[in-house]
Design a protein around this motif. Structure first.
Motif, PDB file in Angstrom:
ATOM      1  N   LEU A   1       0.836  -1.204   0.000  1.00  0.00           N
ATOM      2  CA  LEU A   1       0.000   0.000   0.000  1.00  0.00           C
ATOM      3  C   LEU A   1       0.871   1.254   0.000  1.00  0.00           C
ATOM      4  N   CYS A   2       1.949   1.222   0.793  1.00  0.00           N
ATOM      5  CA  CYS A   2       2.868   2.374   0.842  1.00  0.00           C
ATOM      6  C   CYS A   2       3.585   2.569  -0.492  1.00  0.00           C
ATOM      7  N   LEU A   3       3.909   1.482  -1.176  1.00  0.00           N
ATOM      8  CA  LEU A   3       4.536   1.590  -2.482  1.00  0.00           C
ATOM      9  C   LEU A   3       3.581   2.254  -3.477  1.00  0.00           C
ATOM     10  N   HIS A   4       2.293   1.925  -3.402  1.00  0.00           N
ATOM     11  CA  HIS A   4       1.287   2.612  -4.224  1.00  0.00           C
ATOM     12  C   HIS A   4       1.309   4.122  -3.947  1.00  0.00           C
ATOM     13  N   PHE A   5       1.331   4.462  -2.650  1.00  0.00           N
ATOM     14  CA  PHE A   5       1.330   5.870  -2.230  1.00  0.00           C
ATOM     15  C   PHE A   5       2.554   6.594  -2.792  1.00  0.00           C
ATOM     16  N   ALA A   6       3.712   5.923  -2.746  1.00  0.00           N
ATOM     17  CA  ALA A   6       4.940   6.513  -3.277  1.00  0.00           C
ATOM     18  C   ALA A   6       4.869   6.640  -4.798  1.00  0.00           C
ATOM     19  N   LYS A   7       4.388   5.608  -5.478  1.00  0.00           N
ATOM     20  CA  LYS A   7       4.284   5.637  -6.941  1.00  0.00           C
ATOM     21  C   LYS A   7       3.384   6.774  -7.401  1.00  0.00           C
ATOM     22  N   GLU A   8       2.274   6.975  -6.713  1.00  0.00           N
ATOM     23  CA  GLU A   8       1.356   8.055  -7.074  1.00  0.00           C
ATOM     24  C   GLU A   8       2.052   9.417  -6.957  1.00  0.00           C
ATOM     25  N   GLY A   9       2.842   9.585  -5.886  1.00  0.00           N
ATOM     26  CA  GLY A   9       3.569  10.830  -5.724  1.00  0.00           C
ATOM     27  C   GLY A   9       4.591  11.046  -6.821  1.00  0.00           C
ATOM     28  N   ILE A  10       5.334   9.995  -7.168  1.00  0.00           N
ATOM     29  CA  ILE A  10       6.346  10.096  -8.220  1.00  0.00           C
ATOM     30  C   ILE A  10       5.705  10.510  -9.540  1.00  0.00           C
ATOM     31  N   GLU A  11       4.575   9.893  -9.871  1.00  0.00           N
ATOM     32  CA  GLU A  11       3.915  10.186 -11.144  1.00  0.00           C
ATOM     33  C   GLU A  11       3.324  11.592 -11.181  1.00  0.00           C
ATOM     34  N   ARG A  12       2.992  12.134 -10.026  1.00  0.00           N
ATOM     35  CA  ARG A  12       2.377  13.466  -9.978  1.00  0.00           C
ATOM     36  C   ARG A  12       3.392  14.575  -9.694  1.00  0.00           C
ATOM     37  N   GLY A  13       4.675  14.236  -9.744  1.00  0.00           N
ATOM     38  CA  GLY A  13       5.691  15.246  -9.517  1.00  0.00           C
ATOM     39  C   GLY A  13       5.835  15.664  -8.073  1.00  0.00           C
ATOM     40  N   GLU A  14       5.486  14.767  -7.155  1.00  0.00           N
ATOM     41  CA  GLU A  14       5.609  15.040  -5.723  1.00  0.00           C
ATOM     42  C   GLU A  14       6.722  14.155  -5.172  1.00  0.00           C
ATOM     43  N   PRO A  15       7.939  14.681  -4.986  1.00  0.00           N
ATOM     44  CA  PRO A  15       9.066  13.853  -4.527  1.00  0.00           C
ATOM     45  C   PRO A  15       8.734  13.086  -3.249  1.00  0.00           C
ATOM     46  N   VAL A  16       9.332  11.908  -3.130  1.00  0.00           N
ATOM     47  CA  VAL A  16       9.014  10.982  -2.041  1.00  0.00           C
ATOM     48  C   VAL A  16      10.287  10.569  -1.304  1.00  0.00           C
ATOM     49  N   VAL A  17      10.219  10.553   0.026  1.00  0.00           N
ATOM     50  CA  VAL A  17      11.248   9.912   0.848  1.00  0.00           C
ATOM     51  C   VAL A  17      10.626   8.657   1.449  1.00  0.00           C
ATOM     52  N   PHE A  18      11.230   7.517   1.151  1.00  0.00           N
ATOM     53  CA  PHE A  18      10.720   6.233   1.630  1.00  0.00           C
ATOM     54  C   PHE A  18      11.688   5.706   2.679  1.00  0.00           C
ATOM     55  N   CYS A  19      11.277   5.775   3.949  1.00  0.00           N
ATOM     56  CA  CYS A  19      12.107   5.314   5.059  1.00  0.00           C
ATOM     57  C   CYS A  19      11.667   3.918   5.454  1.00  0.00           C
ATOM     58  N   SER A  20      12.532   2.941   5.250  1.00  0.00           N
ATOM     59  CA  SER A  20      12.204   1.547   5.575  1.00  0.00           C
ATOM     60  C   SER A  20      13.081   1.047   6.712  1.00  0.00           C
ATOM     61  N   LEU A  21      12.434   0.503   7.718  1.00  0.00           N
ATOM     62  CA  LEU A  21      13.152  -0.084   8.859  1.00  0.00           C
ATOM     63  C   LEU A  21      12.997  -1.595   8.866  1.00  0.00           C
ATOM     64  N   GLN A  22      12.516  -2.141   7.745  1.00  0.00           N
ATOM     65  CA  GLN A  22      12.318  -3.582   7.648  1.00  0.00           C
ATOM     66  C   GLN A  22      13.004  -4.178   6.421  1.00  0.00           C
ATOM     67  N   GLU A  23      12.940  -3.461   5.303  1.00  0.00           N
ATOM     68  CA  GLU A  23      13.480  -3.986   4.050  1.00  0.00           C
ATOM     69  C   GLU A  23      14.519  -3.032   3.487  1.00  0.00           C
ATOM     70  N   GLY A  24      15.466  -3.590   2.754  1.00  0.00           N
ATOM     71  CA  GLY A  24      16.524  -2.782   2.161  1.00  0.00           C
ATOM     72  C   GLY A  24      16.097  -2.152   0.841  1.00  0.00           C
ATOM     73  N   ARG A  25      16.905  -1.213   0.381  1.00  0.00           N
ATOM     74  CA  ARG A  25      16.602  -0.491  -0.861  1.00  0.00           C
ATOM     75  C   ARG A  25      16.428  -1.440  -2.039  1.00  0.00           C
ATOM     76  N   GLU A  26      17.353  -2.382  -2.228  1.00  0.00           N
ATOM     77  CA  GLU A  26      17.289  -3.288  -3.374  1.00  0.00           C
ATOM     78  C   GLU A  26      16.014  -4.115  -3.357  1.00  0.00           C
ATOM     79  N   GLN A  27      15.619  -4.575  -2.168  1.00  0.00           N
ATOM     80  CA  GLN A  27      14.408  -5.389  -2.069  1.00  0.00           C
ATOM     81  C   GLN A  27      13.164  -4.572  -2.424  1.00  0.00           C
ATOM     82  N   LEU A  28      13.104  -3.327  -1.974  1.00  0.00           N
ATOM     83  CA  LEU A  28      11.958  -2.477  -2.282  1.00  0.00           C
ATOM     84  C   LEU A  28      11.889  -2.183  -3.782  1.00  0.00           C
ATOM     85  N   ILE A  29      13.050  -1.918  -4.395  1.00  0.00           N
ATOM     86  CA  ILE A  29      13.087  -1.666  -5.838  1.00  0.00           C
ATOM     87  C   ILE A  29      12.606  -2.893  -6.601  1.00  0.00           C
TER      88      ILE A  29
END
Length: 546
Positions: free
Chosen positions: A277-305
């Protein structure tokens, strides 16, 4: 009106903010704390920072540690500049004087050094060690008063360093005569011990109250001022400006999306889809020109990508273009205050308008006390809102089924919106459910809907209108009394078919989370009773209510 108080900036990151601007120029301050808490490093860092500004510093060691040994260990910090030694920073040892001439000899030796060096800053480390030379408490009290008076008349900022306990603050004379008291402490959280700094006293200034986390880094001490909730109630949310979650059906459930500047709690057991759900929220921001900071305390950057790419979303490309910033931290040794500082810094660096924190469960484990967690999160979310960000956070709840929401520290109470994800057992089949428990200022939908995770992401389905007690974890099929002679199952199938207009048996089985064989049996009975029509369309058997 009196003269304005002259302040010396310590140059220690974060400390001057905590102090209220700096250290009064002609003050006497006690720096206290247990062994290893960072007292010596802090004071030497202040002395060297003053020397770099053209103000001479004098560092006097006593009985606890010789100057040569102290310089050897402090030399590993970047603030330690050997070129300043002997001219801008002078070390001297009072140990031999103390042993040979006693406390009165120490006073005289200090005065001699002051006359010779004319420092702007002087530190005596360890001051408490001199107490062992006194014959009585009264003698040490007289010594302390005399030294403090002489230091204050010399127009320099003095630091008396000592291994004082919290109980000593109530009875030792040094604290009574001191203009300032800076206490360093260490507290254990799990297997990690965290350092804190508290200004217990500082005449003429209004320091930030409470404990402030600090770290000892290769650069020296770094203080993280405590995140404080706003003193006054902030402006209410503007409900006219809405932003999407990236899931249209969820936006409809929320009454039109999320209010801009709000913060949303997504709670649910492990594996229910909170991160998706959070990835959806981030994707929507990226597509609408709203920069996103995604802070993950469970998964690493590569896994999220990789997860995002599985749904067809190029997060790595967005990161290269500066529209997305990942901030990933391991939860084992998480330090909440440095995390908040880094998060706010990243938000400012890319002008982020959306922030994801996945999840605050790890933050709660690090903070410990519920009241401190509540203040921390309230302060953090207020700071992010002031930066113009809309925030979505996740929290894991332990119950796989049922209604309990173990929101640590009253987090659901603080949030503007609460979205609950659950597991539901329907006809011996585990499925997922989503509901909006709270949407501040909105007429949100109150229904519990099924959802699934598809190759395109999270898809919200129909409400569980055929069942009651879904949230409790004990769903019960609603009986169809409005149709004479129909069973509860047949009534549920008929209601679903009427809402759909037309459907196949497979579509109804998925919609109702019901075994296909049971749906087919119900359809056959409904057709024989004349409630529905069976027909073919596109080579497939379909049904329509009469």
């Amino acid at each position: 009106m009196g003269d304005r108080l002259e302040l010396l900036e310590t140059g220690v990151p974060g400390l001057d903010e905590v102090l209220g601007g700096g250290i009064p120029a002609y003050s006497v301050s006690v720096v206290c704390g247990p062994p290893g808490s960072g007292k010596t490093t802090l004071c030497q860092q202040i002395v060297f920072n003053q020397a770099k500004r053209g103000r001479r510093g004098l560092y006097l060691t006593t009985l606890s540690e010789p100057a040569l040994k102290m310089m050897r260990y402090q030399g590993r910090f970047s603030f330690f500049d050997p070129s300043l030694l002997g001219e801008a920073v002078i070390y001297a040892d009072l140990g031999s004087v103390a042993r040979e001439r006693g406390l009165q000899g120490v006073v005289e030796a200090v005065m001699e050094h002051l006359k010779e060096v004319s420092p702007a800053v002087v530190a005596i480390d360890s001051f408490k060690a001199l107490q062992d030379l006194s014959q009585s408490a009264a003698e040490f009290r007289r010594f302390t008063y005399e030294l403090a008076v002489r230091l204050s008349t010399w127009e320099c900022a003095a630091f008396l360093v000592g291994e004082y306990s919290p109980q000593d603050l109530e009875r030792e004379p040094a604290f009574a005569i001191a203009d300032g008291v800076i206490e360093l402490s260490m507290e254990g959280t799990g297997m990690v011990r965290r350092r804190f700094l508290e200004v217990r006293k500082l005449r003429g200034l209004a320091p930030i109250p409470g404990k402030h986390a600090f770290e000892i880094t290769p650069e020296g001490v770094v203080v993280y001022p405590r995140l404080r909730p706003p003193k006054e109630i902030e402006e209410g949310l503007s409900l006219e400006e809405r932003i999407g979650t990236g899931i249209p059906d969820l936006d409809a459930m929320l009454g039109g999306g999320l209010a801009k500047g709000s913060w949303t709690l997504v709670a649910g057991p492990a594996g229910t889809g909170k991160t998706v759900l959070c990835l959806h929220f981030a994707k929507e921001g990226i597509e609408r020109g709203e920069p996103v900071v995604f802070c993950s305390l469970q998964e690493g950057r590569e896994q999220l990508i990789e997860v995002a790419l599985g749904f067809g979303w190029d997060f790595e490309g967005a990161e290269r273009e500066g529209r997305l910033k990942f901030l990933c931290k391991a939860p084992a040794e998480l330090d909440p205050e440095p995390l908040a500082s880094e998060l706010i810094s990243e938000v400012r660096s890319i002008g982020a308008r959306r922030v994801v924190i996945d999840s605050i469960t790890e933050i709660g484990a690090s903070v410990g006390e519920e009241s401190r967690l509540r203040d921390y999160l309230f302060g953090l979310f207020s700071a992010l809102r002031r930066e113009g960000a809309t925030v979505m956070v996740t929290q894991e709840v332990p119950e796989l089924f049922g209604v309990e929401i173990a929101a640590v520290g009253g987090i659901s109470y603080l949030s503007d919106n609460v979205i609950l994800l659950r597991y539901v057992e329907i006809q011996s089949r585990i499925t997922r459910a989503i509901t909006v428990l709270k949407a501040r200022g909105s007429q949100h939908e109150k229904l519990l809907r099924e959802f699934r995770i598809t190759p395109k992401g999270l898809e919200v389905l129909e409400p569980f209108s055929e069942y009651s007690g879904v949230v409790s974890g004990i769903p019960t099929l609603v009986r169809g009394e409005e149709w004479e002679g129909l069973s509860a199952r047949e009534g549920a199938v008929l209601r679903a078919l009427r809402r759909a207009g037309e459907a196949s048996a497979e579509e109804l089985a998925e919609r109702l989370s019901m075994p296909l064989s049971e749906v087919e049996g119900a359809l056959a009975e409904l057709a024989s009773l004349g409630y529905i029509l069976r027909f073919e369309k596109g080579g497939r058997v379909r049904y329509r209510a009469v």
